[in-house]
Design a protein around this motif. Structure first.
Motif, PDB file in Angstrom:
ATOM      1  N   LEU A 262     -18.790 -23.336  25.508  1.00  0.00           N
ATOM      2  CA  LEU A 262     -17.793 -24.015  24.682  1.00  0.00           C
ATOM      3  C   LEU A 262     -18.106 -25.503  24.570  1.00  0.00           C
ATOM      4  O   LEU A 262     -18.004 -26.093  23.485  1.00  0.00           O
ATOM      5  N   LEU A 263     -18.527 -26.111  25.676  1.00  0.00           N
ATOM      6  CA  LEU A 263     -18.896 -27.527  25.662  1.00  0.00           C
ATOM      7  C   LEU A 263     -20.064 -27.767  24.720  1.00  0.00           C
ATOM      8  O   LEU A 263     -20.069 -28.742  23.949  1.00  0.00           O
ATOM      9  N   LEU A 266     -18.882 -27.626  21.043  1.00  0.00           N
ATOM     10  CA  LEU A 266     -18.110 -28.814  20.683  1.00  0.00           C
ATOM     11  C   LEU A 266     -19.017 -30.023  20.463  1.00  0.00           C
ATOM     12  O   LEU A 266     -18.847 -30.776  19.502  1.00  0.00           O
ATOM     13  N   LYS A 269     -20.983 -29.523  17.238  1.00  0.00           N
ATOM     14  CA  LYS A 269     -20.139 -29.807  16.068  1.00  0.00           C
ATOM     15  C   LYS A 269     -19.988 -31.313  15.868  1.00  0.00           C
ATOM     16  O   LYS A 269     -20.062 -31.825  14.746  1.00  0.00           O
ATOM     17  N   ALA A 270     -19.793 -32.042  16.986  1.00  0.00           N
ATOM     18  CA  ALA A 270     -19.667 -33.495  16.909  1.00  0.00           C
ATOM     19  C   ALA A 270     -20.954 -34.150  16.423  1.00  0.00           C
ATOM     20  O   ALA A 270     -20.919 -35.216  15.794  1.00  0.00           O
ATOM     21  N   ALA A 278     -24.721 -24.851  15.856  1.00  0.00           N
ATOM     22  CA  ALA A 278     -23.777 -25.142  16.946  1.00  0.00           C
ATOM     23  C   ALA A 278     -23.640 -23.942  17.871  1.00  0.00           C
ATOM     24  O   ALA A 278     -23.516 -24.088  19.089  1.00  0.00           O
ATOM     25  N   GLY A 282     -24.442 -23.786  21.808  1.00  0.00           N
ATOM     26  CA  GLY A 282     -23.585 -23.182  22.816  1.00  0.00           C
ATOM     27  C   GLY A 282     -24.344 -22.200  23.689  1.00  0.00           C
ATOM     28  O   GLY A 282     -24.154 -22.163  24.910  1.00  0.00           O
ATOM     29  N   ALA A 333     -17.871 -20.556  17.664  1.00  0.00           N
ATOM     30  CA  ALA A 333     -18.334 -21.496  16.649  1.00  0.00           C
ATOM     31  C   ALA A 333     -17.684 -21.199  15.297  1.00  0.00           C
ATOM     32  O   ALA A 333     -17.249 -22.122  14.579  1.00  0.00           O
ATOM     33  N   LEU A 336     -14.114 -22.499  15.404  1.00  0.00           N
ATOM     34  CA  LEU A 336     -14.010 -23.957  15.373  1.00  0.00           C
ATOM     35  C   LEU A 336     -14.386 -24.524  14.004  1.00  0.00           C
ATOM     36  O   LEU A 336     -13.899 -25.590  13.616  1.00  0.00           O
ATOM     37  N   TYR A 337     -15.247 -23.822  13.268  1.00  0.00           N
ATOM     38  CA  TYR A 337     -15.675 -24.305  11.953  1.00  0.00           C
ATOM     39  C   TYR A 337     -14.803 -23.778  10.816  1.00  0.00           C
ATOM     40  O   TYR A 337     -14.985 -24.156   9.676  1.00  0.00           O
TER      41      TYR A 337
END
Length: 338
Positions: A262-263, A266, A269-270, A278, A282, A333, A336-337
């Motif tokens: 998960l880290l 993230l 994505k950043a 991404a 992960g 992913a 989150l997207y």
């Protein structure tokens, strides 16, 4: 998904590792010469660095600078987090804590390959330079882990010293006795020199270097890897009676990859990565190395038993990621997207 799981669990790499352990368990006279094992360690470190450098040469720096920084950040953050968790929550000794920090901070090439295959089968696009990010992530994890081991050794397990917030609040560092000598030693150590130097050679040589390095360092890579894993299997088998992996550490090897995955997503994505890239970030963050890290740890942290870091990485985290991790990180992913 299950086809990927069965395919990778039945791969020659995993089977040769198991063969080495089996040879010891049945008391076979099979042995790998110590000099050959050391040579294979050097070979694998050079091969990983060269392939990553050549892949990096295909892209302008403006395109890969942010993904590279994301990979370096993960390579620094994950071993620090792992080391802190193992020392504070599990009360593990400094040698095995550092070895596991390096192992889980580094990446698994086979897991990465399975993830790429999964994305291609599900028609999810990703950036091809992610293979270079994979090679780059090996270096900071090993460097940070070895530095922190040296700091902890100098600190002494029973000493009480104030923490320096600028460096770490998880692993206390003595403010008035901090020395740059451990960093110098790590940067000049053979593992880091081989990885960084080979990466630089591949980057500078670029595509023109491929015909020179391909016959030995690419075409024969998998064959030499099998011999190395056979050797590691023998080492693990020989130490099974000396050290047993507890239930808590097995739990660590099951839960930690999910957090790291998960880290990684993230941070990817950043850094502006696409959803597929991404997801791969992960996977890289969640994976644990059983190639480059063991090759480096064998000489850098000889006090740590390969049974622990190889057993957890290859026996627990590796199959977990193949069976559940890859589709889970991809789903994370996508969510989150979305």
């Amino acid at each position: 998904m299950w086809e990927i799981v069965l395919s990778n669990m039945g791969s020659p790499a995993v089977l040769f590792f198991g063969l080495g352990m089996l040879a010891v368990l049945i008391k076979s006279d099979l042995k790998i010469p110590e000099g050959l094992t050391e040579t294979l360690s050097i070979y694998l470190l050079i091969a990983i660095g060269l392939k990553g450098g050549i892949e990096l040469s295909h892209y302008p720096m403006s395109v890969i600078v942010q993904p590279l920084w994301a990979g370096v950040l993960l390579g620094i953050a994950i071993p620090l987090i792992v080391l802190g968790v193992l020392r504070k929550a599990f009360k593990l000794d400094i040698y095995h804590s550092a070895a596991l920090a390096a192992t889980y901070g580094s990446v698994s090439v086979v897991t990465f390959g399975a993830a790429v295959d999964f994305l291609e089968k599900t028609e999810i696009e990703y950036a091809t330079y992610m293979s270079a990010i994979m090679a780059v992530m090996e270096i900071p994890a090993l460097l940070v882990s070895i530095i922190m081991l040296r700091v902890l050794k100098d600190k002494g397990e029973d000493k009480r010293m104030p923490a320096v917030t600028a460096y770490s609040t998880i692993v206390p560092i003595p403010a008035n006795k901090f020395s740059w000598e451990p960093i110098k030693e790590c940067l000049t150590g053979k593992s880091v020199i081989l990885l960084l130097g080979s990466l630089a050679v591949g980057l500078i040589g670029g595509q023109e270097a491929l015909p020179v390095v391909k016959p030995l360092f690419i075409d024969l890579y998998r064959g030499f890897l099998l011999i190395f894993l056979l050797s590691m299997g023998i080492v693990c088998g020989q130490q099974l009676h000396k050290m047993r992996i507890g239930v808590k550490l097995i739990g660590f090897a099951l839960v930690m990859p999910l957090f790291n995955g998960l880290l990684g997503i993230l941070i990817g994505k950043a850094a502006g990565l696409s959803m597929g890239s991404a997801a791969l970030m992960g996977v890289l963050a969640a994976s644990a190395s059983y190639i480059a890290a063991p090759a480096a740890l064998k000489s850098s942290v000889p006090e740590a038993s390969p049974t622990v870091y190889l057993g957890l990485a290859l026996g627990v985290t590796f199959p977990l990621n193949l069976a559940l991790g890859i589709p889970v990180y991809t789903a994370m992913a996508q969510w989150l997207y979305s």
